[in-house]
Design an enzyme around this catalytic site. Structure first.
Site, PDB file in Angstrom:
ATOM      1  N   ASP A  37      13.430 -18.108 -16.102  1.00  0.00           N
ATOM      2  CA  ASP A  37      12.922 -17.072 -17.000  1.00  0.00           C
ATOM      3  C   ASP A  37      13.196 -15.702 -16.394  1.00  0.00           C
ATOM      4  O   ASP A  37      13.194 -15.556 -15.165  1.00  0.00           O
ATOM      5  CB  ASP A  37      11.405 -17.252 -17.193  1.00  0.00           C
ATOM      6  CG  ASP A  37      10.912 -16.698 -18.516  1.00  0.00           C
ATOM      7  OD1 ASP A  37      10.439 -17.462 -19.356  1.00  0.00           O
ATOM      8  OD2 ASP A  37      11.003 -15.459 -18.709  1.00  0.00           O
ATOM      9  N   ASN A  38      13.442 -14.700 -17.246  1.00  0.00           N
ATOM     10  CA  ASN A  38      13.594 -13.337 -16.711  1.00  0.00           C
ATOM     11  C   ASN A  38      12.327 -12.508 -16.940  1.00  0.00           C
ATOM     12  O   ASN A  38      12.336 -11.308 -16.703  1.00  0.00           O
ATOM     13  CB  ASN A  38      14.817 -12.634 -17.330  1.00  0.00           C
ATOM     14  CG  ASN A  38      14.627 -12.345 -18.803  1.00  0.00           C
ATOM     15  OD1 ASN A  38      13.671 -12.823 -19.423  1.00  0.00           O
ATOM     16  ND2 ASN A  38      15.540 -11.574 -19.383  1.00  0.00           N
ATOM     17  N   THR A  96      21.075 -12.676 -25.658  1.00  0.00           N
ATOM     18  CA  THR A  96      20.337 -13.841 -25.142  1.00  0.00           C
ATOM     19  C   THR A  96      20.645 -15.068 -25.983  1.00  0.00           C
ATOM     20  O   THR A  96      20.918 -16.147 -25.449  1.00  0.00           O
ATOM     21  CB  THR A  96      18.817 -13.555 -25.127  1.00  0.00           C
ATOM     22  OG1 THR A  96      18.574 -12.520 -24.176  1.00  0.00           O
ATOM     23  CG2 THR A  96      18.020 -14.784 -24.737  1.00  0.00           C
ATOM     24  N   ASN A 103      26.400 -19.946 -22.047  1.00  0.00           N
ATOM     25  CA  ASN A 103      26.218 -20.323 -20.638  1.00  0.00           C
ATOM     26  C   ASN A 103      25.526 -21.674 -20.489  1.00  0.00           C
ATOM     27  O   ASN A 103      25.928 -22.500 -19.663  1.00  0.00           O
ATOM     28  CB  ASN A 103      25.433 -19.238 -19.893  1.00  0.00           C
ATOM     29  CG  ASN A 103      26.287 -18.001 -19.644  1.00  0.00           C
ATOM     30  OD1 ASN A 103      27.508 -18.105 -19.488  1.00  0.00           O
ATOM     31  ND2 ASN A 103      25.667 -16.838 -19.615  1.00  0.00           N
ATOM     32  N   LYS A 109      28.039 -28.907 -20.339  1.00  0.00           N
ATOM     33  CA  LYS A 109      29.368 -29.538 -20.355  1.00  0.00           C
ATOM     34  C   LYS A 109      29.777 -29.934 -18.929  1.00  0.00           C
ATOM     35  O   LYS A 109      30.237 -31.055 -18.695  1.00  0.00           O
ATOM     36  CB  LYS A 109      30.377 -28.529 -20.933  1.00  0.00           C
ATOM     37  CG  LYS A 109      31.761 -29.083 -21.163  1.00  0.00           C
ATOM     38  CD  LYS A 109      32.648 -28.013 -21.765  1.00  0.00           C
ATOM     39  CE  LYS A 109      33.653 -27.535 -20.759  1.00  0.00           C
ATOM     40  NZ  LYS A 109      34.424 -26.376 -21.183  1.00  0.00           N
ATOM     41  N   ALA A 118      16.243 -24.349 -29.027  1.00  0.00           N
ATOM     42  CA  ALA A 118      15.092 -23.882 -29.815  1.00  0.00           C
ATOM     43  C   ALA A 118      15.624 -22.945 -30.888  1.00  0.00           C
ATOM     44  O   ALA A 118      15.784 -21.747 -30.675  1.00  0.00           O
ATOM     45  CB  ALA A 118      14.096 -23.164 -28.913  1.00  0.00           C
ATOM     46  N   TYR A 149      17.910 -11.409 -34.349  1.00  0.00           N
ATOM     47  CA  TYR A 149      17.292 -12.709 -34.069  1.00  0.00           C
ATOM     48  C   TYR A 149      17.877 -13.778 -34.999  1.00  0.00           C
ATOM     49  O   TYR A 149      18.369 -14.808 -34.534  1.00  0.00           O
ATOM     50  CB  TYR A 149      15.782 -12.579 -34.279  1.00  0.00           C
ATOM     51  CG  TYR A 149      14.973 -13.807 -33.930  1.00  0.00           C
ATOM     52  CD1 TYR A 149      14.749 -14.162 -32.607  1.00  0.00           C
ATOM     53  CD2 TYR A 149      14.408 -14.595 -34.933  1.00  0.00           C
ATOM     54  CE1 TYR A 149      13.975 -15.276 -32.284  1.00  0.00           C
ATOM     55  CE2 TYR A 149      13.635 -15.705 -34.618  1.00  0.00           C
ATOM     56  CZ  TYR A 149      13.420 -16.040 -33.296  1.00  0.00           C
ATOM     57  OH  TYR A 149      12.659 -17.142 -32.980  1.00  0.00           O
ATOM     58  N   GLN A 166      33.816 -30.242 -30.334  1.00  0.00           N
ATOM     59  CA  GLN A 166      34.987 -29.994 -29.481  1.00  0.00           C
ATOM     60  C   GLN A 166      34.883 -30.657 -28.114  1.00  0.00           C
ATOM     61  O   GLN A 166      35.889 -31.135 -27.584  1.00  0.00           O
ATOM     62  CB  GLN A 166      35.131 -28.473 -29.312  1.00  0.00           C
ATOM     63  CG  GLN A 166      36.487 -28.027 -28.819  1.00  0.00           C
ATOM     64  CD  GLN A 166      36.588 -26.493 -28.831  1.00  0.00           C
ATOM     65  OE1 GLN A 166      35.996 -25.825 -29.665  1.00  0.00           O
ATOM     66  NE2 GLN A 166      37.345 -25.961 -27.901  1.00  0.00           N
TER      67      GLN A 166
END
Ligand code: NAD
Ligand code: UDP
Ligand code: UDP
Length: 337
Positions: A37-38, A96, A103, A109, A118, A149, A166
């Site tokens: 978490d940031n 984000t 990311n 992957k 979510a 959002y 893919q």
């Protein structure tokens, strides 16, 4: 827990409202949980009770930057969720949702992890289909104040489906409808937190518009149960699954109920409706019922009772300054509790 069923699980946004409940449940199940978490909207207080657990680890990190860890499952929850929070820095909100998803999908992957997104009922925008089923494509303004959002989350769903097609990733997409409960941020401006803190402090309840707009509120415990069932489903469900409580109420009804339940002397005031505020929202949870053998069990009164007790304790511990409620359109100063 047997080593074979014990998993290393990454929860992004784990210090937030839903993330902290999810971490708590997974830790209790004996998994090794890495909470990332940031602290943009989440707080260490939400997970303070887990910090001493040997199977819980906290990392401060922003998911818009790459993350190299070794895990078996990823729950990607990182993203501000309340309108005043996600509109405070809309560019960061889109980053984000989109860079964060890329990311986390890249990580999934590389390590061959199952990954959960979510997503949100905001995918449907100001829906023209009621109740909303997963096959409805939505009615979203792409350039309004909520778009960072809504469109960020829509793009994240696209990325999840494309990594599935893919790169053959095993993905889970939960379209989460309004969820409430203990550990909601008291100043997130969402309707339940606003009305609860207003009623408990004897301030007027701020109904936007005439209060006839509706939402369907799901209690957090029911939602976390659904998250874990969706993740644990043997087969990739090949597409999003609505999660929420179909019990639909108007904002005026919920204001009146909260005043009754708290025995508050607060009056109800009416103010302007925020831009692009969806009119009605109710999940069709037929798919969740069938796939997950799940439906919510907590009634609105039971859930509100637990939530009001939480806010009541919080207010006693940290007295509110007058008019500390957050309103639509509020800016940075409103991000503090
Ligand atoms: P929240 O704001 O309490 O939690 C979000 C967490 O993500 C916070 O801890 C925040 O600090 C963290 N975060 C934000 N940006 C980040 C970044 N770039 N890197 C790392 N961490 C970051 O919100 P919530 O209600 O717990 O929502 C959790 C997720 O569920 C969100 O993705 C949200 O879109 C989704 N959701 C929630 C609801 C709801 O009613 N609560 C409804 C639909 C969807
Ligand atoms: N990534 C990450 N952790 C990993 C693997 C990848 O954060 O363990 C990030 C990486 O920064 C990359 C993104 O995920 O930008 C997408 O990865 P992918 O392998 O799909 O794409 P590519 O690296 O080829 O752009
Ligand atoms: N709302 C309200 N008063 C408040 C906060 C919100 O009437 O103090 C309304 C808001 O306009 C919306 C509904 O309650 O119609 C739900 O708002 P929230 O921000 O909780 O969730 P979302 O709009 O994202 O569903």
């Amino acid at each position: 827990m047997k080593e074979i069923s014990r998993k290393r699980i990454l929860v992004t946004g784990g210090a937030g409202f839903l993330g902290s409940h999810l971490c708590e449940r997974l830790v209790a199940q004996g998994h090794d949980v890495l909470c990332v978490d940031n602290f943009y909207t989440g707080t260490k207080d939400n997970i303070a009770h887990l910090l001493d657990c040997a199977n819980f680890e906290l990392m401060r990190h922003d998911v818009t930057f790459p993350l190299y860890v070794e895990v078996d499952e990823i729950y990607n929850l990182a993203c501000a969720a309340s309108p005043i929070h996600y509109q405070h820095d809309p560019v960061q909100t889109t980053k984000t949702s989109v860079h964060g998803a890329i990311n986390m999908l890249g990580l999934a992957k590389r390590v061959k992890a199952k990954i959960f997104q979510a997503s949100t009922s905001e995918i449907y925008g100001d829906a023209r289909v009621h109740p909303q089923t997963e096959d409805y494509w939505g009615h979203v303004n792409p350039i309004g104040p909520r778009s960072c959002y809504d469109e960020g989350k829509r793009c994240a769903e696209t990325l999840f489906m494309d990594y599935r097609r893919q790169h053959r990733l095993d993905i889970r997409i939960a379209r989460i409808f309004n969820t409430y409960g203990p550990r909601m941020h008291p100043a997130d401006g969402r309707v339940v937190s606003n009305f609860a803190t207003q009623a408990l402090s004897g301030e007027p309840l701020t109904v936007y518009g005439d209060g006839s707009q509706t939402r369907s509120f799901c209690f957090v415990d029911d939602m976390i149960d659904a998250f874990i069932r969706l993740m644990n489903l043997a087969e990739d469900p090949n597409g999003p699954v609505n999660l929420g409580n179909p019990h639909e109420v108007s904002m005026l009804e919920i204001a009146q109920r909260i005043v009754e339940m708290t025995g508050s002397s607060s009056v109800i005031e009416f103010g302007p409706l925020p831009v692009d505020d969806p009119w009605h929202r109710q999940p069709d949870i037929g798919r969740a019922r069938q796939l997950l053998a799940w439906e919510p069990h907590t009634s609105l009164d039971e859930g509100l009772d637990a939530t009001l007790r939480y806010f009541s304790a919080l207010i006693r511990a940290t007295p509110r300054t007058r008019d500390a409620t957050c309103h639509a359109g509020a800016k940075a100063s409103m991000l503090q509790p």
